[in-house]
Design an enzyme around this catalytic site. Structure first.
Site, short mmCIF file in Angstrom:
data_model
loop_
_atom_site.label_atom_id
_atom_site.label_comp_id
_atom_site.label_asym_id
_atom_site.label_seq_id
_atom_site.Cartn_x
_atom_site.Cartn_y
_atom_site.Cartn_z
N THR A 93 0.84 -1.21 0.00
CA THR A 93 0.00 0.00 0.00
C THR A 93 0.87 1.26 0.00
O THR A 93 2.07 1.20 0.24
CB THR A 93 -0.86 0.01 1.28
N ASP A 94 0.23 2.41 -0.26
CA ASP A 94 0.93 3.67 -0.07
C ASP A 94 0.11 4.57 0.85
O ASP A 94 -0.93 4.15 1.36
CB ASP A 94 1.29 4.34 -1.40
N HIS A 95 0.59 5.77 1.10
CA HIS A 95 -0.02 6.59 2.16
C HIS A 95 -1.44 7.04 1.82
O HIS A 95 -2.14 7.56 2.68
CB HIS A 95 0.88 7.79 2.50
N SER A 96 -1.88 6.84 0.58
CA SER A 96 -3.27 7.17 0.25
C SER A 96 -4.21 6.07 0.74
O SER A 96 -5.44 6.22 0.67
CB SER A 96 -3.42 7.36 -1.25
#
Lengths: 128, 128, 128, 128
Positions: free
Chosen positions: B17-20
């Site tokens: 995942t990423d920070h979004s």
């Protein structure tokens, strides 16, 4: 008190290797994390995050590399853990190559639990 | 002639995942590759590479993103492929979220076979 | 004898973070490696690999995490190194967030030099 | 109306390559994203995310691969973009190897803007 030993399989793909022909060293941290999440349970980790705003963070990682895993290997990640205090879990994790006589990579990983404001929280119960 | 449909499971971990809050867009290319390697067989891919100096390379990838997968999801990667010519395999690959009504991500991936000098070679037989 | 301190900038992008909102812990090993390669010189590393068949491998990494870097941060990677023996380089590396009062992440990285058969070789000279 | 051409440099490290000796195909999506974020401005992207709850998402990516970049390469990422509508940016991005006569990798990337509930929002102004 140390947990029983858990096993988790990791298949090594193109994405895992680098141009030297072996697994890129940072990637073992990913495999160790996958194994920990399998033990803690993805559904429970999602619940903790969404309902209680709690997540786990690596506080310390000591890794030693003895042998490089290669494309096509199926690694056996062997994991035990111990609750050192209410605030810290210590994980002993090893990556074994097929037919290996000793671990290819070994790590000691210290985990803490943080809330959304990155404040330390007691470790929630781990399902067995 | 198009192959049967293959299924491959991908568990979404922190690393994905990423920070979004959703899976980083480039990572689906990894999942699609894992699914293709499962179909072609890791052992056979290793043999082709070591004994015949042959590897596969993506020549073209057309991806459309409809929905973001989240931490804790188990994606179902659905794959079919067709041999367009002696030199090109075309893979149709989809990533389905649990309970999804349509694919979260779809891709058309063109694969070629290269020798160690990066010269085009005929596609070796794919085990069924 | 310890080298001077080198600085290397790393911009934190979407790809670097995970869904908890901070940089995924394994990625700091990448930043530290980028900084080391900058010091050793990409062109020299390529020459060593192609002409002498020599590459570097991480033998040991001890990392401690104090604070999570966030999307948009420009990290300052601070590096010194010492040649512990003819066969081992020890790197002290820190990741500083903008305006930080102490390092967000610290690591001690042991590097060895291997030939294509993964045999230990003396460390080649590092350009200053 | 198409923007001017922007240039962004990417140094290829161990982490970028795979065991076939060239850059892993999914990684070009990372380089293209870094170049886009440089153009849009990291500080502005952080502000949009924190203050307005807005982020960008790739909606479509069409990539063609002509040549593999290698360890030690410094790629020149060449980027132009056009606002196709109030809701979609189309980016034309190329990765050039040093001394290359044509792009090693080319991509057309469609970007949309989403709020925290993953609802489509008009594209905010891009600084020039």
């Amino acid at each position: 008190m140390t947990s029983r030993e858990y096993h988790y399989k990791v298949q090594i793909f193109y994405e895992d290797t680098d141009h030297s022909g072996v697994v890129y060293h940072a990637n073992y941290l990913k495999y160790f994390e996958r194994a920990r999440e399998q033990i803690m349970g993805a559904a429970e980790l999602v619940r903790l995050w969404r309902e209680e705003g709690l997540g786990f963070a690596v506080y310390r990682a000591d890794i030693s590399y003895h042998e490089g895993a290669e494309f096509g290997d199926e690694l056996d990640i062997r994991t035990t853990y111990a609750k050192e205090s209410d605030y810290r879990l210590i994980w002993t994790q090893e990556a074994w190559r097929p037919g290996g006589h000793k671990p290819a990579v070994k790590a000691l990983i210290h985990l803490v639990c943080l809330d959304r404001d990155k404040q330390l929280k007691p470790i929630p119960p781990i399902p067995d």
